[in-house]
Design a protein around this motif. Structure first.
Motif, PDB file in Angstrom:
ATOM      1  N   ASN A  21      44.028  39.809  39.573  1.00 46.00           N
ATOM      2  CA  ASN A  21      43.086  39.273  38.921  1.00 46.00           C
ATOM      3  C   ASN A  21      43.209  37.560  39.203  1.00 46.00           C
ATOM      4  OD1 ASN A  21      41.860  41.039  37.271  1.00 46.00           O
ATOM      5  ND2 ASN A  21      43.286  40.457  35.366  1.00 46.00           N
ATOM      6  N   LYS A  44      41.927  37.700  42.764  1.00 43.83           N
ATOM      7  CA  LYS A  44      40.229  37.947  42.609  1.00 43.83           C
ATOM      8  C   LYS A  44      39.464  36.509  42.183  1.00 43.83           C
ATOM      9  CE  LYS A  44      39.859  41.520  39.734  1.00 43.83           C
ATOM     10  NZ  LYS A  44      39.390  42.601  39.064  1.00 43.83           N
ATOM     11  N   TYR A  45      40.196  36.151  41.341  1.00 38.79           N
ATOM     12  CA  TYR A  45      39.239  34.906  40.530  1.00 38.79           C
ATOM     13  C   TYR A  45      39.872  33.531  40.990  1.00 38.79           C
ATOM     14  CZ  TYR A  45      37.974  38.715  37.735  1.00 38.79           C
ATOM     15  OH  TYR A  45      37.691  40.173  37.134  1.00 38.79           O
ATOM     16  N   ASP A  74      47.180  30.181  38.184  1.00 35.83           N
ATOM     17  CA  ASP A  74      46.356  30.249  39.309  1.00 35.83           C
ATOM     18  C   ASP A  74      45.432  29.136  39.151  1.00 35.83           C
ATOM     19  OD1 ASP A  74      43.787  30.765  38.009  1.00 35.83           O
ATOM     20  OD2 ASP A  74      44.359  32.968  38.014  1.00 35.83           O
ATOM     21  N   ILE A 106      38.635  30.926  32.239  1.00 39.85           N
ATOM     22  CA  ILE A 106      38.074  31.856  31.372  1.00 39.85           C
ATOM     23  C   ILE A 106      37.346  30.874  30.293  1.00 39.85           C
ATOM     24  CG2 ILE A 106      38.555  33.535  29.366  1.00 39.85           C
ATOM     25  CD1 ILE A 106      41.077  34.156  30.985  1.00 39.85           C
ATOM     26  N   ILE A 132      39.357  38.681  25.605  1.00 40.45           N
ATOM     27  CA  ILE A 132      39.937  38.944  26.747  1.00 40.45           C
ATOM     28  C   ILE A 132      40.567  40.127  26.970  1.00 40.45           C
ATOM     29  CG2 ILE A 132      41.629  38.019  28.550  1.00 40.45           C
ATOM     30  CD1 ILE A 132      38.578  37.152  28.890  1.00 40.45           C
ATOM     31  N   PHE A 154      35.889  44.366  28.290  1.00 40.32           N
ATOM     32  CA  PHE A 154      35.342  42.748  28.234  1.00 40.32           C
ATOM     33  C   PHE A 154      35.402  42.264  29.451  1.00 40.32           C
ATOM     34  CE2 PHE A 154      35.247  38.553  27.599  1.00 40.32           C
ATOM     35  CZ  PHE A 154      33.752  38.333  26.955  1.00 40.32           C
ATOM     36  N   ARG A 155      34.428  41.445  30.026  1.00 38.98           N
ATOM     37  CA  ARG A 155      34.505  40.392  31.179  1.00 38.98           C
ATOM     38  C   ARG A 155      33.744  39.333  31.012  1.00 38.98           C
ATOM     39  NH1 ARG A 155      32.651  42.218  36.503  1.00 38.98           N
ATOM     40  NH2 ARG A 155      34.714  41.332  37.088  1.00 38.98           N
ATOM     41  N   ALA A 156      34.320  38.119  31.262  1.00 34.73           N
ATOM     42  CA  ALA A 156      33.719  36.985  30.892  1.00 34.73           C
ATOM     43  C   ALA A 156      32.339  36.711  31.660  1.00 34.73           C
ATOM     44  CB  ALA A 156      34.552  35.658  31.025  1.00 34.73           C
ATOM     45  N   VAL A 170      32.731  35.549  35.573  1.00 35.76           N
ATOM     46  CA  VAL A 170      33.262  36.392  36.529  1.00 35.76           C
ATOM     47  C   VAL A 170      32.506  37.375  37.163  1.00 35.76           C
ATOM     48  CG1 VAL A 170      35.687  36.120  35.838  1.00 35.76           C
ATOM     49  CG2 VAL A 170      34.283  38.280  35.325  1.00 35.76           C
ATOM     50  N   GLY A 196      34.240  44.429  38.766  1.00 34.69           N
ATOM     51  CA  GLY A 196      35.396  44.800  37.858  1.00 34.69           C
ATOM     52  C   GLY A 196      35.141  45.630  36.605  1.00 34.69           C
ATOM     53  N   THR A 197      36.246  46.097  36.127  1.00 31.26           N
ATOM     54  CA  THR A 197      35.936  47.025  34.953  1.00 31.26           C
ATOM     55  C   THR A 197      36.086  46.400  33.630  1.00 31.26           C
ATOM     56  OG1 THR A 197      38.483  47.643  35.135  1.00 31.26           O
ATOM     57  CG2 THR A 197      36.897  49.095  36.436  1.00 31.26           C
ATOM     58  N   GLY A 198      36.925  45.539  33.596  1.00 28.71           N
ATOM     59  CA  GLY A 198      37.338  45.000  32.120  1.00 28.71           C
ATOM     60  C   GLY A 198      38.239  45.832  31.283  1.00 28.71           C
ATOM     61  N   GLY A 203      41.365  46.528  33.080  1.00 30.07           N
ATOM     62  CA  GLY A 203      43.063  46.073  33.365  1.00 30.07           C
ATOM     63  C   GLY A 203      43.825  45.356  32.426  1.00 30.07           C
ATOM     64  N   LEU A 204      43.033  44.011  31.731  1.00 31.81           N
ATOM     65  CA  LEU A 204      44.141  43.534  30.860  1.00 31.81           C
ATOM     66  C   LEU A 204      44.268  44.273  29.443  1.00 31.81           C
ATOM     67  CD1 LEU A 204      42.981  39.798  31.076  1.00 31.81           C
ATOM     68  CD2 LEU A 204      45.092  40.819  31.800  1.00 31.81           C
ATOM     69  N   THR A 256      43.914  29.716  35.362  1.00 32.36           N
ATOM     70  CA  THR A 256      44.550  30.215  33.970  1.00 32.36           C
ATOM     71  C   THR A 256      45.992  30.557  34.333  1.00 32.36           C
ATOM     72  OG1 THR A 256      42.262  31.331  34.154  1.00 32.36           O
ATOM     73  CG2 THR A 256      44.197  32.637  33.152  1.00 32.36           C
TER      74      THR A 256
END
Ligand code: ADP
Length: 383
Positions: free
Chosen positions: A273, A276-277, A301, A306, A314, A319-321, A324, A331-333, A335-336, A360
């Motif tokens: 993440n 990626k972000y 990072d 967010i 999150i 959920f994806r903000a 992003v 993304g799949t939302g 992972g977290l 973040t």
């Protein structure tokens, strides 16, 4: 008081009692919330659901009469969950998404949806009122859906392996030389199908975590080695984005009893993440340290951050903000959500600090005693 008024009052009390007794949900009135909670009133549905008679429970401690457990059967303390919120005047809601369980008189348990609200009289909180219902049926439907997702994702895996296998063969020239254009197309196909494997694996992980079928096999693990290995896997993306990585590991970190696969999933998600972000030339700091009886992992990072108004969602499944979705539409939302479930199982904590366009930092705390072994039928998959 004149006799007429007394009669009216009695009549009203009888009527109110009849109303509360006829309520379709279980009802409990709790007083002395600050002292552990004492039952002051229960209705008929309470008796039907829990097996307790009203006269058996009045004035008794709520925690003793109906213990509250989480999905793993761990007792949830009244103090932790209820008191602080109710005394602060807040509502406590439990539903299918965050279910807990009540234990009946005969020690059997059932999933419950409940709302606990403070009772406020003359601006003072004098107790709490709880309405609840047995959601066994809803849970079964939810479980059936999760089982379907699990089965469907499992079935998707073999055709995907076949695609990957043949594309790899074509790319390596096994079926004759490929020209530049063909190579480009095959590479795109390969990337997309790898992404699909990642998605299918994440779906399988979610269903295994939710169904509780996942295995946990702790063994002595060197966390720093796991962190380094995950970082190494991201090397090409890091180089491509010219990210500056700083690693800091406390020298005295002991091996802990953990399932290396689960730890790897945690690191993979947090590190990928942050890569990626974070945009070109950004910085990522990874630390693993020891504080008293916990291991503290941080991944910081200088990425897109967010948005504040979405920070409380999150760890929610899928959920994806908003910020992003353009940076990484794939993304799949999940992972977290998976990471949080693993950390919760490990009796650890995860939280973050973030500022949009600044960066973040994710923090993970793991108890030094490590993870508890769990028998299950299925392993979790790498992302
Ligand atoms: P995704 O597949 O979208 O990355 P995750 O479950 O891993 O799904 O993360 C959920 C959301 O959390 C992301 O979509 C993003 O909005 C936010 N997020 C997670 N890590 C970071 C990070 N390091 N920087 C900015 N946003 C992040």
């Amino acid at each position: 008081m004149p006799k007429k008024h007394i009669q009216q009052l009695i009549k009203r009390n009888v009527r109110d009692d009849a109303v509360l007794q006829s309520l379709g949900d279980g009802l409990i009135v709790i007083v002395d919330v600050d002292k552990g909670g004492r039952i002051a009133y229960v209705n008929k549905v309470f008796e039907d659901i829990t097996g307790w008679k009203s006269e058996e429970v009045l004035n008794k401690s709520i925690v003793k009469v109906i213990p509250r457990e989480d999905k793993d059967g761990k007792l949830v303390s009244f103090k932790e969950r209820i008191v602080s919120k109710v005394l602060a005047g807040e509502k406590v809601v439990a539903d299918l998404i965050q279910p807990f369980y009540y234990v009946r008189k005969d020690k059997s348990r059932f999933p419950v949806a409940s709302t606990i609200t403070p009772i406020i009289l003359n601006k003072k909180i004098i107790g709490a009122v709880e309405t609840f219902r047995d959601i066994s049926k809803e849970s079964e439907v939810d479980k059936a859906k999760t089982e379907f997702v699990s089965l469907a994702s499992h079935q998707l895996r073999s055709p995907l392996s076949t695609i990957n296998w043949y594309v790899e063969m074509l790319l390596s020239g096994d079926a004759g030389e490929v020209n530049e254009n063909q190579k480009k197309y095959l590479e795109e196909t390969y990337k997309a199908s790898k992404r699909m494997v990642g998605l299918v694996n994440a779906l399988l992980n979610v269903s295994r975590l939710e169904l509780g079928t996942f295995v946990v096999e702790p063994e002595p693990v060197n966390i720093v080695e796991v962190a380094k290995a995950c970082l190494k896997e991201l090397k090409s993306q890091i180089l491509e984005k010219k990210l500056v990585i700083t690693e800091k590991y406390d020298p005295g970190i002991p091996s802990i009893q953990a399932d290396p696969k689960l730890l790897t999933i945690v690191f993979q998600n947090l590190l990928s993440n942050s890569v990626k972000y974070t945009s070109l030339g950004g910085k990522i700091d990874l630390t693993v340290g020891k504080e008293k009886d916990v291991i503290l992992i941080t991944v910081a990072d200088t990425g897109i951050g967010i948005p504040e108004h979405q920070q409380d969602k999150i760890f929610t499944r899928l959920f994806r903000a908003d910020n992003v979705k353009q940076v990484d539409p794939n993304g799949t939302g999940l992972g977290l959500y998976i990471v949080k479930e693993i950390i919760d199982y490990s009796r650890g904590k995860i939280w973050f600090e973030s500022e949009e366009n600044k960066g973040t930092t994710f923090y993970v705390q793991l108890p030094i005693e490590g993870m508890i072994a769990k028998k299950g039928t299925k392993e979790l998959n790498y992302g």
